[in-house]
Design an enzyme around this catalytic site. Structure first.
Site, PDB file in Angstrom:
ATOM      1  N   PRO A  20       0.821  -1.219   0.000  1.00 54.62           N
ATOM      2  CA  PRO A  20       0.000   0.000   0.000  1.00 54.62           C
ATOM      3  C   PRO A  20       0.853   1.266   0.000  1.00 54.62           C
ATOM      4  O   PRO A  20       0.510   2.246  -0.670  1.00 54.62           O
ATOM      5  CB  PRO A  20      -0.819  -0.135   1.282  1.00 54.62           C
ATOM      6  CG  PRO A  20      -0.928  -1.612   1.506  1.00 54.62           C
ATOM      7  CD  PRO A  20       0.399  -2.172   1.047  1.00 54.62           C
ATOM      8  N   TYR A  21       1.960   1.245   0.758  1.00 55.19           N
ATOM      9  CA  TYR A  21       2.862   2.402   0.780  1.00 55.19           C
ATOM     10  C   TYR A  21       3.356   2.724  -0.623  1.00 55.19           C
ATOM     11  O   TYR A  21       3.336   3.885  -1.062  1.00 55.19           O
ATOM     12  CB  TYR A  21       4.045   2.094   1.704  1.00 55.19           C
ATOM     13  CG  TYR A  21       5.176   3.097   1.613  1.00 55.19           C
ATOM     14  CD1 TYR A  21       5.117   4.313   2.277  1.00 55.19           C
ATOM     15  CD2 TYR A  21       6.318   2.811   0.864  1.00 55.19           C
ATOM     16  CE1 TYR A  21       6.160   5.229   2.200  1.00 55.19           C
ATOM     17  CE2 TYR A  21       7.369   3.712   0.785  1.00 55.19           C
ATOM     18  CZ  TYR A  21       7.276   4.915   1.449  1.00 55.19           C
ATOM     19  OH  TYR A  21       8.315   5.818   1.361  1.00 55.19           O
ATOM     20  N   ALA A  22       3.805   1.701  -1.350  1.00 54.31           N
ATOM     21  CA  ALA A  22       4.334   1.920  -2.696  1.00 54.31           C
ATOM     22  C   ALA A  22       3.260   2.435  -3.639  1.00 54.31           C
ATOM     23  O   ALA A  22       3.515   3.304  -4.483  1.00 54.31           O
ATOM     24  CB  ALA A  22       4.926   0.617  -3.231  1.00 54.31           C
ATOM     25  N   THR A  55       0.704   4.289  -2.825  1.00 47.98           N
ATOM     26  CA  THR A  55       0.432   5.701  -2.535  1.00 47.98           C
ATOM     27  C   THR A  55       1.522   6.598  -3.109  1.00 47.98           C
ATOM     28  O   THR A  55       1.237   7.712  -3.562  1.00 47.98           O
ATOM     29  CB  THR A  55       0.308   5.944  -1.027  1.00 47.98           C
ATOM     30  OG1 THR A  55       1.538   5.618  -0.359  1.00 47.98           O
ATOM     31  CG2 THR A  55      -0.817   5.105  -0.432  1.00 47.98           C
ATOM     32  N   LYS A  56       2.764   6.138  -3.086  1.00 44.22           N
ATOM     33  CA  LYS A  56       3.849   6.937  -3.654  1.00 44.22           C
ATOM     34  C   LYS A  56       3.679   7.090  -5.163  1.00 44.22           C
ATOM     35  O   LYS A  56       3.864   8.188  -5.723  1.00 44.22           O
ATOM     36  CB  LYS A  56       5.196   6.296  -3.334  1.00 44.22           C
ATOM     37  CG  LYS A  56       5.632   6.449  -1.889  1.00 44.22           C
ATOM     38  CD  LYS A  56       5.840   7.911  -1.528  1.00 44.22           C
ATOM     39  CE  LYS A  56       6.437   8.085  -0.156  1.00 44.22           C
ATOM     40  NZ  LYS A  56       6.626   9.520   0.192  1.00 44.22           N
TER      41      LYS A  56
END
Length: 206
Positions: free
Chosen positions: A40-42, A44-45
């Site tokens: 999920p972090y990737a 969003t980036k």
């Protein structure tokens, strides 16, 4: 970006991440490679990059954007959950370092001083509306990080194995050609020197 345009800010520098590339074959990641975010972090980036670039492409905006894909940033004041902080702390305190997965992961570690220089350069470059890798341009195995910590502290790093983490990729490596061409930038701080600097900070800050 909307607010930046309303305030007539000419340049936004976006802090993106190498995680947008996802799992690679160990070859250098280029900005033209197809993204494959695994967390999920990737996601969003990558979404932040696309949102900013789409806004900057509008004919009614005067704000341009440079998205910098940082590769594994470390250095003084690093978050305590990040690898090099954990490695150095484990060596100093002789407490177990939890190594996730098989321990064969490799990372392109980038010192915060180099990241700051790149970010400042990105705010001034005439090139606009693009993404740029910011990394050391070399990939270091976790085992080498442990060896450096052992040498710097004079103490071995106690290791405890843990299961692999979801979204963790086996290797990262930046192709930094574009950073050199567009920003006149190249990394200056070696991993050993950067870890020594971070070790001094940890000792001084208690």
């Amino acid at each position: 970006m909307t607010v930046a345009s309303r305030l007539h800010i000419q340049r936004v520098v976006l802090a993106s991440s190498s995680s947008v590339y996802g799992a690679t074959d160990g070859c250098p990641s280029r900005e033209t490679d197809r993204p494959g975010p695994l967390s999920p972090y990737a996601v969003t980036k990558l979404a932040a990059e696309q949102l900013c670039l789409a806004h900057a492409a509008r004919p009614d905006t005067t704000t341009s954007v440079i998205a910098l894909r940082y590769f594994t940033v470390y250095g003084p004041r690093q978050r305590p959950d990040m690898l090099i902080h954990r490695v150095l702390t484990a060596a100093l305190r002789q407490t177990p370092l939890h190594v996730f997965g098989n321990g064969l992961q490799q990372r392109d570690f980038t010192h915060v001083d180099d990241v700051v220089r790149a970010t400042i350069a990105a705010s001034h470059t005439p090139t606009a509306n693009t993404v740029i890798n910011i990394g050391a341009g070399c990939s270091t195995p976790i085992s080498d990080v442990l060896d450096i910590a052992h040498r710097l502290t004079g103490r071995p790093v106690p290791v405890a194995r843990a299961g692999a983490r979801a979204g963790d990729v086996p290797a990262t490596l930046a192709d930094i050609t574009r950073a050199g061409d567009l920003l006149g930038w190249k990394p200056e701080v070696s991993l050993a020197d950067g870890m020594e600097q971070q070790l001094r900070y940890l000792k001084e800050s208690g």
